[in-house]
Design a protein around this motif. Structure first.
Motif, PDB file in Angstrom:
ATOM      1  N   VAL A 288      -3.621 -24.361  -7.239  1.00  0.00           N
ATOM      2  CA  VAL A 288      -3.167 -23.031  -6.829  1.00  0.00           C
ATOM      3  C   VAL A 288      -3.694 -22.010  -7.829  1.00  0.00           C
ATOM      4  O   VAL A 288      -3.514 -22.175  -9.046  1.00  0.00           O
ATOM      5  CB  VAL A 288      -1.627 -22.951  -6.769  1.00  0.00           C
ATOM      6  N   ARG A 289      -4.352 -20.966  -7.309  1.00  0.00           N
ATOM      7  CA  ARG A 289      -4.868 -19.910  -8.188  1.00  0.00           C
ATOM      8  C   ARG A 289      -4.486 -18.555  -7.606  1.00  0.00           C
ATOM      9  O   ARG A 289      -4.224 -18.406  -6.393  1.00  0.00           O
ATOM     10  CB  ARG A 289      -6.385 -20.005  -8.347  1.00  0.00           C
ATOM     11  N   ALA A 290      -4.462 -17.559  -8.479  1.00  0.00           N
ATOM     12  CA  ALA A 290      -4.109 -16.199  -8.074  1.00  0.00           C
ATOM     13  C   ALA A 290      -5.333 -15.493  -7.503  1.00  0.00           C
ATOM     14  O   ALA A 290      -6.394 -15.496  -8.125  1.00  0.00           O
ATOM     15  CB  ALA A 290      -3.559 -15.417  -9.254  1.00  0.00           C
ATOM     16  N   VAL A 291      -5.198 -14.906  -6.334  1.00  0.00           N
ATOM     17  CA  VAL A 291      -6.259 -14.091  -5.743  1.00  0.00           C
ATOM     18  C   VAL A 291      -6.197 -12.687  -6.328  1.00  0.00           C
ATOM     19  O   VAL A 291      -7.223 -12.073  -6.630  1.00  0.00           O
ATOM     20  CB  VAL A 291      -6.110 -14.049  -4.213  1.00  0.00           C
ATOM     21  N   THR A 292      -4.980 -12.172  -6.481  1.00  0.00           N
ATOM     22  CA  THR A 292      -4.750 -10.874  -7.124  1.00  0.00           C
ATOM     23  C   THR A 292      -3.795 -11.082  -8.294  1.00  0.00           C
ATOM     24  O   THR A 292      -3.245 -12.168  -8.476  1.00  0.00           O
ATOM     25  CB  THR A 292      -4.117  -9.881  -6.126  1.00  0.00           C
ATOM     26  N   ALA A 293      -3.619 -10.051  -9.085  1.00  0.00           N
ATOM     27  CA  ALA A 293      -2.602 -10.121 -10.140  1.00  0.00           C
ATOM     28  C   ALA A 293      -1.269 -10.463  -9.492  1.00  0.00           C
ATOM     29  O   ALA A 293      -0.868  -9.824  -8.505  1.00  0.00           O
ATOM     30  CB  ALA A 293      -2.526  -8.804 -10.881  1.00  0.00           C
TER      31      ALA A 293
ATOM     32  N   GLU B 293       6.888 -14.169  -6.560  1.00  0.00           N
ATOM     33  CA  GLU B 293       7.629 -12.905  -6.543  1.00  0.00           C
ATOM     34  C   GLU B 293       6.764 -11.759  -6.037  1.00  0.00           C
ATOM     35  O   GLU B 293       7.235 -10.882  -5.315  1.00  0.00           O
ATOM     36  CB  GLU B 293       8.153 -12.594  -7.946  1.00  0.00           C
ATOM     37  N   ALA B 294       5.491 -11.745  -6.432  1.00  0.00           N
ATOM     38  CA  ALA B 294       4.580 -10.675  -6.016  1.00  0.00           C
ATOM     39  C   ALA B 294       3.150 -11.181  -6.133  1.00  0.00           C
ATOM     40  O   ALA B 294       2.857 -12.098  -6.912  1.00  0.00           O
ATOM     41  CB  ALA B 294       4.768  -9.427  -6.878  1.00  0.00           C
ATOM     42  N   GLY B 295       2.239 -10.563  -5.350  1.00  0.00           N
ATOM     43  CA  GLY B 295       0.829 -10.921  -5.421  1.00  0.00           C
ATOM     44  C   GLY B 295       0.399 -11.875  -4.331  1.00  0.00           C
ATOM     45  O   GLY B 295       1.185 -12.247  -3.447  1.00  0.00           O
ATOM     46  N   GLU B 296      -0.884 -12.263  -4.402  1.00  0.00           N
ATOM     47  CA  GLU B 296      -1.451 -13.183  -3.423  1.00  0.00           C
ATOM     48  C   GLU B 296      -2.096 -14.355  -4.159  1.00  0.00           C
ATOM     49  O   GLU B 296      -2.803 -14.176  -5.151  1.00  0.00           O
ATOM     50  CB  GLU B 296      -2.505 -12.478  -2.569  1.00  0.00           C
ATOM     51  N   LEU B 297      -1.846 -15.582  -3.647  1.00  0.00           N
ATOM     52  CA  LEU B 297      -2.409 -16.790  -4.239  1.00  0.00           C
ATOM     53  C   LEU B 297      -3.018 -17.646  -3.148  1.00  0.00           C
ATOM     54  O   LEU B 297      -2.760 -17.440  -1.950  1.00  0.00           O
ATOM     55  CB  LEU B 297      -1.342 -17.586  -4.998  1.00  0.00           C
ATOM     56  N   GLU B 298      -3.821 -18.628  -3.564  1.00  0.00           N
ATOM     57  CA  GLU B 298      -4.401 -19.581  -2.638  1.00  0.00           C
ATOM     58  C   GLU B 298      -4.172 -20.994  -3.136  1.00  0.00           C
ATOM     59  O   GLU B 298      -4.267 -21.260  -4.342  1.00  0.00           O
ATOM     60  CB  GLU B 298      -5.902 -19.355  -2.479  1.00  0.00           C
ATOM     61  N   ALA B 299      -3.882 -21.894  -2.207  1.00  0.00           N
ATOM     62  CA  ALA B 299      -3.710 -23.306  -2.531  1.00  0.00           C
ATOM     63  C   ALA B 299      -4.860 -24.097  -1.911  1.00  0.00           C
ATOM     64  O   ALA B 299      -5.117 -23.985  -0.707  1.00  0.00           O
ATOM     65  CB  ALA B 299      -2.378 -23.816  -2.004  1.00  0.00           C
TER      66      ALA B 299
ATOM     67  N   ARG C  72       6.489 -15.522 -14.942  1.00  0.00           N
ATOM     68  CA  ARG C  72       5.123 -15.811 -15.370  1.00  0.00           C
ATOM     69  C   ARG C  72       4.172 -14.861 -14.669  1.00  0.00           C
ATOM     70  O   ARG C  72       4.129 -14.811 -13.430  1.00  0.00           O
ATOM     71  CB  ARG C  72       4.751 -17.257 -15.048  1.00  0.00           C
ATOM     72  N   ALA C  73       3.430 -14.087 -15.449  1.00  0.00           N
ATOM     73  CA  ALA C  73       2.463 -13.131 -14.913  1.00  0.00           C
ATOM     74  C   ALA C  73       1.079 -13.771 -14.890  1.00  0.00           C
ATOM     75  O   ALA C  73       0.686 -14.466 -15.830  1.00  0.00           O
ATOM     76  CB  ALA C  73       2.450 -11.864 -15.752  1.00  0.00           C
ATOM     77  N   LEU C  74       0.351 -13.542 -13.813  1.00  0.00           N
ATOM     78  CA  LEU C  74      -0.991 -14.118 -13.655  1.00  0.00           C
ATOM     79  C   LEU C  74      -2.001 -13.023 -13.394  1.00  0.00           C
ATOM     80  O   LEU C  74      -1.751 -12.104 -12.605  1.00  0.00           O
ATOM     81  CB  LEU C  74      -1.020 -15.101 -12.480  1.00  0.00           C
ATOM     82  N   ALA C  75      -3.148 -13.127 -14.058  1.00  0.00           N
ATOM     83  CA  ALA C  75      -4.268 -12.242 -13.742  1.00  0.00           C
ATOM     84  C   ALA C  75      -5.007 -12.799 -12.536  1.00  0.00           C
ATOM     85  O   ALA C  75      -4.876 -13.977 -12.191  1.00  0.00           O
ATOM     86  CB  ALA C  75      -5.201 -12.143 -14.934  1.00  0.00           C
ATOM     87  N   ALA C  76      -5.790 -11.970 -11.868  1.00  0.00           N
ATOM     88  CA  ALA C  76      -6.585 -12.434 -10.731  1.00  0.00           C
ATOM     89  C   ALA C  76      -7.507 -13.565 -11.178  1.00  0.00           C
ATOM     90  O   ALA C  76      -8.072 -13.540 -12.282  1.00  0.00           O
ATOM     91  CB  ALA C  76      -7.392 -11.274 -10.155  1.00  0.00           C
TER      92      ALA C  76
END
Length: 555
Positions: free
Chosen positions: A507-512, A471-477, A449-453
């Motif tokens: 939980v949301r994506a900070v970066t892609a 797998e990759a990127g930065e997220l925040e909870a 699953r790919a997420l945009a910022a």
């Protein structure tokens, strides 16, 4: 140079240490060694018994009968290892072999008719097919990572090579010193020891079965053949393995022809040339340690099969006794490498539900191909001469490898992505106790699953339907009071699934970012069916729920 060598040897050495540190794998290998030694010792004993009872014809008939029965029985006995707990099938198989030999001891002591003993020998051979298939299918469920699986197959291959030498030697020595009855009794003891060791293994239990369970017995027994026909990767491995067996069957004829016609060694040379194959096999065991570090099984399998054929063709070019011994040693080494790589590839490629039946089907193909090769080679020698037959026979495997090279390269490439996913799963304490086979099955169920910022993955209070790995990127909870960062290798979503409660954070994506998602049912099945995994999950959840800073991963 020294550092590079240490690094290359370090991974295989560590994997081998893990094999012997793994209590279940250690017991399985000791049982396998005992069973193999007993099997080879019994082969010598029953051949001698048949020869004394009915001469060379009887000895030949018994040998052929045992081989034919094993070939036909393999798909049926292998089904047992896919229907029942594989460790229990192994216990039953070696227990039955021990009982059959105990009965044979009594019959021989009572001077009973030889056919009754032959019937018991057939039971020993048929039960052995169940043992081999069950063992091959059990190993992936006990190994904890790919290197450990490969290392276990390396150890098993080495054990088998040693057993080929020691088993017949021990059998012959017992026959000379104590006679048939004692030899049968000692062999029965070896089988019994194997059964007792396997009985102490804590295996995964009965393999999971899909469908409604109403499949006809014949259809189930042929499931291994159908999988080989359906799956390109499995079909490629089986095709090359069968071709290798075909060449081996031809080689059993060619070795005699080489000794008498090409290098003038006579009858004594036949045994010498066979010994070169065996010694090469033992040396090949050393080469297979490199497979653990390389991790390129499809390539190694292809190269080993090509090198299986090339030395046979070269004997025609240099018809010299010393050269023939060296080249046949190379064939033996290539055989060991091909066996280890091919077995490991099958264990990692075939569906675990059908794995024992795949090995049962392969056993039938191997035995049948050996017979076909032995039947065809005399005609080839008569038509093309000794050198011509050597060239044609030796060319078969290299040509086949060249034709299948793209498929083998695709298998190599396809294995890389699951390996990365398995590494992510293994990094999570919840999944760490699971076997390599289970982890690879889970990896195939992961959904990218790919997420945009700024995109949300889950929201506080929503029902939980998936578990996530980063797998990759930065997220925040966000749990309402705290914000915790998540990065590659982290995970979240387990509490909502295991405790059946709403999500405890957003939980949301900070970066892609790139995630791997595991559906609720797949997650729960893997965790709840393994006591150690469930215990680890409870520990993680208890720690996270009780922690003031650990809420990020427990959503």
């Amino acid at each position: 140079m020294r550092r590079v060598l240490a690094e290359r040897l370090g991974a295989p050495a560590a994997a081998l240490r893990q094999v012997f540190a793994n209590r279940d794998l250690r017991r399985l290998e000791l049982a396998w060694a005992s069973s193999l030694a007993g099997g080879w010792s019994f082969g010598v004993a029953i051949a001698v018994f048949a020869y004394e009872a009915g001469g060379p014809a009887a000895a030949g008939i018994v040998t052929v009968l045992r081989s034919v029965l094993a070939a036909f029985a393999s798909p049926w006995t292998a089904l047992l290892a896919d229907r029942f707990a594989r460790e229990r099938v192994m216990v039953a198989a070696d227990g039955l072999r021990a009982l059959a030999l105990a009965a044979a001891v009594i019959l021989v002591a009572l001077d009973a008719s030889a056919p009754f003993v032959y019937a018991l020998a057939a039971v020993v051979s048929v039960a052995g097919t169940a043992l081999r298939a069950a063992k091959a299918a059990l190993v992936p469920n006990l190994a904890r990572e790919p290197a450990e699986l490969t290392a276990m197959n390396v150890v098993s291959g080495t054990t088998e090579s040693v057993a080929v030498f020691l088993g017949p030697a021990v059998g012959g020595l017992l026959l000379a010193l104590a006679g048939i009855e004692v030899t049968f009794a000692v062999t029965a003891g070896a089988f019994l020891l194997s059964a007792l060791l396997v009985a102490r293994i804590h295996g995964p239990g009965r393999p999971e079965r899909s469908g409604d369970g109403r499949t006809h017995f014949l259809g189930e027994a042929l499931g291994g053949f159908r999988l080989i026909a359906r799956e390109p990767g499995v079909r490629t491995i089986a095709l090359l393995t069968a071709a290798q067996a075909l060449v081996y069957g031809a080689l059993t004829v060619l070795i005699v022809v080489i000794s008498f016609r090409l290098v003038d060694l006579g009858s004594a040379g036949v045994g010498l040339l066979y010994s070169a194959l065996g010694i090469g096999g033992l040396l090949g065991s050393l080469v297979t340690f490199g497979l653990i570090a390389r991790g390129r099984l499809a390539t190694d399998f292809a190269l080993a099969n090509a090198l299986w054929g090339v030395p046979i063709a070269l004997i025609a070019v240099w018809p010299n006794a010393a050269v023939a011994l060296v080249l046949l040693g190379a064939v033996g080494a290539a055989n060991t490498v091909a066996d280890v790589a091919g077995t490991t590839l099958l264990q990692r490629s075939a569906d675990n539900e059908l794995l024992a039946r795949v090995f049962g089907a392969l056993e039938t193909l191997i035995v049948g191909s050996i017979g076909v090769g032995a039947l065809l080679e005399p005609a080839l020698v008569a038509g093309l001469g000794t050198r011509g037959a050597l060239l044609v026979t030796g060319a078969l495997l290299p040509v086949l490898v060249a034709l299948l090279w793209r498929r083998l390269a695709a298998m190599e490439a396809a294995a890389e992505a699951p390996s990365r996913s398995v590494a992510l799963l293994r990094g999570c304490p919840i999944f760490a106790p699971l076997s390599e086979a289970t982890l690879e099955g889970l990896a195939e169920s992961l959904v990218p699953r790919a997420l945009a910022a700024d995109a949300e993955v889950i929201r506080l209070g929503e029902p939980g339907d998936r578990f996530y790995l980063v797998e990759a990127g930065e997220l925040e909870a966000h749990d309402g009071t705290r914000v915790t960062a998540l990065g590659p290798g982290d995970w979240f979503g387990e509490i909502a699934l295991l405790r059946n409660v709403p999500r405890t954070a957003t939980v949301r994506a900070v970066t892609a970012s790139a995630l791997l998602a595991l559906e609720r049912d797949d997650f729960l099945r893997a965790v709840t069916e393994n006591p150690r995994s469930l215990e680890a999950a409870d520990t993680v959840i208890g720690t996270r729920l009780g922690s003031l800073t650990g809420g990020a991963r427990s959503v």
